[in-house]
Design a protein around this motif. Structure first.
Motif, PDB file in Angstrom:
ATOM      1  N   SER A  19       0.781  -1.236   0.000  1.00 47.18           N
ATOM      2  CA  SER A  19       0.000   0.000   0.000  1.00 47.18           C
ATOM      3  C   SER A  19       0.814   1.288   0.000  1.00 47.18           C
ATOM      4  O   SER A  19       0.346   2.315  -0.470  1.00 47.18           O
ATOM      5  N   ASN A  20       2.047   1.281   0.529  1.00 48.87           N
ATOM      6  CA  ASN A  20       2.805   2.532   0.578  1.00 48.87           C
ATOM      7  C   ASN A  20       4.289   2.288   0.332  1.00 48.87           C
ATOM      8  O   ASN A  20       4.785   1.164   0.456  1.00 48.87           O
ATOM      9  N   ILE A  21       4.994   3.343   0.006  1.00 48.06           N
ATOM     10  CA  ILE A  21       6.394   3.232  -0.407  1.00 48.06           C
ATOM     11  C   ILE A  21       7.288   2.756   0.732  1.00 48.06           C
ATOM     12  O   ILE A  21       8.258   2.025   0.514  1.00 48.06           O
ATOM     13  N   ASP A  22       6.985   3.145   1.962  1.00 54.31           N
ATOM     14  CA  ASP A  22       7.807   2.703   3.092  1.00 54.31           C
ATOM     15  C   ASP A  22       7.775   1.184   3.236  1.00 54.31           C
ATOM     16  O   ASP A  22       8.811   0.534   3.389  1.00 54.31           O
ATOM     17  N   THR A  23       6.573   0.616   3.168  1.00 51.69           N
ATOM     18  CA  THR A  23       6.431  -0.836   3.260  1.00 51.69           C
ATOM     19  C   THR A  23       7.082  -1.519   2.069  1.00 51.69           C
ATOM     20  O   THR A  23       7.688  -2.587   2.193  1.00 51.69           O
ATOM     21  N   TYR A  24       6.964  -0.892   0.901  1.00 45.76           N
ATOM     22  CA  TYR A  24       7.549  -1.445  -0.319  1.00 45.76           C
ATOM     23  C   TYR A  24       9.061  -1.570  -0.182  1.00 45.76           C
ATOM     24  O   TYR A  24       9.646  -2.620  -0.486  1.00 45.76           O
ATOM     25  N   THR A  45      24.379  -5.104   5.477  1.00 45.18           N
ATOM     26  CA  THR A  45      24.573  -3.701   5.863  1.00 45.18           C
ATOM     27  C   THR A  45      24.509  -2.792   4.645  1.00 45.18           C
ATOM     28  O   THR A  45      23.903  -1.708   4.684  1.00 45.18           O
ATOM     29  N   SER A  46      25.147  -3.226   3.539  1.00 44.31           N
ATOM     30  CA  SER A  46      25.146  -2.414   2.318  1.00 44.31           C
ATOM     31  C   SER A  46      23.739  -2.291   1.739  1.00 44.31           C
ATOM     32  O   SER A  46      23.354  -1.235   1.214  1.00 44.31           O
ATOM     33  N   VAL A  47      22.944  -3.361   1.849  1.00 43.56           N
ATOM     34  CA  VAL A  47      21.560  -3.323   1.355  1.00 43.56           C
ATOM     35  C   VAL A  47      20.747  -2.308   2.149  1.00 43.56           C
ATOM     36  O   VAL A  47      20.011  -1.491   1.584  1.00 43.56           O
ATOM     37  N   LYS A  48      20.899  -2.337   3.454  1.00 46.73           N
ATOM     38  CA  LYS A  48      20.135  -1.422   4.314  1.00 46.73           C
ATOM     39  C   LYS A  48      20.497   0.036   4.038  1.00 46.73           C
ATOM     40  O   LYS A  48      19.630   0.902   3.911  1.00 46.73           O
ATOM     41  N   SER A  49      21.780   0.308   3.928  1.00 44.76           N
ATOM     42  CA  SER A  49      22.208   1.691   3.677  1.00 44.76           C
ATOM     43  C   SER A  49      21.850   2.137   2.261  1.00 44.76           C
ATOM     44  O   SER A  49      21.542   3.307   2.022  1.00 44.76           O
ATOM     45  N   PHE A  50      21.871   1.196   1.321  1.00 41.15           N
ATOM     46  CA  PHE A  50      21.549   1.513  -0.074  1.00 41.15           C
ATOM     47  C   PHE A  50      20.108   2.006  -0.199  1.00 41.15           C
ATOM     48  O   PHE A  50      19.837   3.038  -0.814  1.00 41.15           O
ATOM     49  N   PHE A  51      19.179   1.296   0.415  1.00 40.61           N
ATOM     50  CA  PHE A  51      17.773   1.671   0.299  1.00 40.61           C
ATOM     51  C   PHE A  51      17.389   2.830   1.215  1.00 40.61           C
ATOM     52  O   PHE A  51      16.275   3.344   1.135  1.00 40.61           O
ATOM     53  N   ALA A  52      18.305   3.233   2.071  1.00 40.23           N
ATOM     54  CA  ALA A  52      18.064   4.425   2.891  1.00 40.23           C
ATOM     55  C   ALA A  52      18.457   5.704   2.161  1.00 40.23           C
ATOM     56  O   ALA A  52      18.135   6.808   2.611  1.00 40.23           O
ATOM     57  N   THR A  53      19.123   5.548   1.016  1.00 38.89           N
ATOM     58  CA  THR A  53      19.556   6.708   0.227  1.00 38.89           C
ATOM     59  C   THR A  53      18.356   7.388  -0.427  1.00 38.89           C
ATOM     60  O   THR A  53      17.496   6.715  -1.006  1.00 38.89           O
ATOM     61  N   LYS A  54      18.300   8.707  -0.352  1.00 38.35           N
ATOM     62  CA  LYS A  54      17.165   9.464  -0.890  1.00 38.35           C
ATOM     63  C   LYS A  54      17.000   9.270  -2.392  1.00 38.35           C
ATOM     64  O   LYS A  54      15.883   9.145  -2.894  1.00 38.35           O
ATOM     65  N   SER A  55      18.105   9.273  -3.116  1.00 40.64           N
ATOM     66  CA  SER A  55      18.027   9.128  -4.574  1.00 40.64           C
ATOM     67  C   SER A  55      17.473   7.762  -4.975  1.00 40.64           C
ATOM     68  O   SER A  55      16.706   7.642  -5.942  1.00 40.64           O
ATOM     69  N   VAL A  56      17.833   6.726  -4.210  1.00 37.52           N
ATOM     70  CA  VAL A  56      17.334   5.379  -4.480  1.00 37.52           C
ATOM     71  C   VAL A  56      15.841   5.307  -4.169  1.00 37.52           C
ATOM     72  O   VAL A  56      15.045   4.768  -4.944  1.00 37.52           O
ATOM     73  N   ARG A  57      15.460   5.853  -3.035  1.00 35.88           N
ATOM     74  CA  ARG A  57      14.057   5.854  -2.643  1.00 35.88           C
ATOM     75  C   ARG A  57      13.195   6.583  -3.686  1.00 35.88           C
ATOM     76  O   ARG A  57      12.122   6.112  -4.079  1.00 35.88           O
ATOM     77  N   LYS A  58      13.682   7.729  -4.165  1.00 33.86           N
ATOM     78  CA  LYS A  58      12.938   8.514  -5.147  1.00 33.86           C
ATOM     79  C   LYS A  58      12.778   7.737  -6.452  1.00 33.86           C
ATOM     80  O   LYS A  58      11.702   7.708  -7.059  1.00 33.86           O
ATOM     81  N   MET A  59      13.878   7.104  -6.877  1.00 35.40           N
ATOM     82  CA  MET A  59      13.832   6.340  -8.117  1.00 35.40           C
ATOM     83  C   MET A  59      12.853   5.169  -8.007  1.00 35.40           C
ATOM     84  O   MET A  59      12.050   4.911  -8.919  1.00 35.40           O
ATOM     85  N   VAL A  60      12.913   4.441  -6.898  1.00 31.15           N
ATOM     86  CA  VAL A  60      12.016   3.295  -6.684  1.00 31.15           C
ATOM     87  C   VAL A  60      10.560   3.746  -6.669  1.00 31.15           C
ATOM     88  O   VAL A  60       9.681   3.118  -7.276  1.00 31.15           O
ATOM     89  N   GLU A  61      10.306   4.855  -6.006  1.00 31.30           N
ATOM     90  CA  GLU A  61       8.926   5.354  -5.900  1.00 31.30           C
ATOM     91  C   GLU A  61       8.368   5.770  -7.255  1.00 31.30           C
ATOM     92  O   GLU A  61       7.215   5.467  -7.584  1.00 31.30           O
ATOM     93  N   GLN A  62       9.184   6.430  -8.068  1.00 30.85           N
ATOM     94  CA  GLN A  62       8.705   6.982  -9.335  1.00 30.85           C
ATOM     95  C   GLN A  62       8.680   5.958 -10.470  1.00 30.85           C
ATOM     96  O   GLN A  62       7.787   6.005 -11.318  1.00 30.85           O
TER      97      GLN A  62
END
Length: 241
Positions: A19-24, A45-62
């Motif tokens: 339902s939302n980007i955070d859960t996704y 650790t690298s996976v967690k930090s990677f998906f915490a990046t703003k640019s990655v989050r924005k790309m995934v969302e859009q």
């Protein structure tokens, strides 16, 4: 032994997408996290930090979440991203790998859909063209079987009399399009969920084939009748509206 279908065999189970980007993104992290934490702690650790990046989050969302927020699509997207990473000889994900997965998905889906349309009968192809015209007329509003059937029969009687207008044949072709998910029930009004007792032929549906893909498929369709091709390229005004 002659088997009889269960009275529940026709039912469809619809699962809600994420339902939302955070859960996704949390699910993305979960899918990529490896259970052997001692051996793969640096990867996790690298996976967690990677998906915490703003640019990655924005790309995934859009480019991912907004296109298809189902769990199936999420896993397929991550698989393609990891393949791009391994192909590049790297051991951690980057934004470029996600972009490559998006590009590959778009190309594969269009080619796969075009090939799928080439295997349809002329009647099924005409139903999709009828849907295209209805989407033009009603500005992409949902439609029902009766509307598509009426558009199909009108074309048959005016332009291509060799087509059948036998309702049972058209209904079977319609059902095949549903099975292939080239036409899908509108949420809350389709098969298994007609809502308010709406008869199946009046339940609302949406098309699953973009006009550009349909045009490509008709151009590649073996021995496509000229009348069908002309109907596809005609405007809805020329079709009699």
């Amino acid at each position: 032994e002659k088997r009889v279908k269960s009275r529940f065999s026709h039912r469809h189970l619809y699962l809600w997408p994420i339902s939302n980007i955070d859960t996704y993104i949390q699910n993305m992290e979960h899918v990529l996290t490896l259970t052997d934490t001692d051996t793969f702690s640096s990867w996790n650790t690298s996976v967690k930090s990677f998906f915490a990046t703003k640019s990655v989050r924005k790309m995934v969302e859009q480019k991912v979440f907004s296109v298809d927020n189902s769990f199936r699509h999420l896993k397929l997207f991550l698989l393609r991203s990891c393949v791009a990473m391994v192909t590049a000889g790297l051991s951690s994900l980057s934004l470029e790998h996600l972009e490559a997965a998006v590009d590959q998905a778009g190309s594969l889906e269009v080619n796969s859909l075009t090939d799928q349309l080439r295997d349809l009968s002329v009647t099924e192809l005409c139903l999709l063209i009828a849907i295209k015209h209805l989407e033009q007329i009603y500005d992409n509003e949902p439609f029902n079987f009766e509307m598509v059937y009426h558009e199909f029969v009108k074309f048959k009687r005016r332009k291509y009399s060799m087509l059948t207008d036998d309702r049972s044949v058209i209904t079977k072709s319609w059902e095949n399009l549903l099975e292939l998910e080239l036409v899908t029930p509108k949420s809350g009004s389709g098969r298994g969920g007609t809502g308010g007792g709406v008869q199946e032929q009046y339940s609302l549906h949406v098309g699953g084939v973009p006009a550009s893909v349909l045009i490509q498929a008709v151009e590649k369709y073996p021995h496509c009748p000229t009348e069908v091709s002309q109907w596809l390229h005609s405007s809805h005004h020329a079709a009699g509206h």
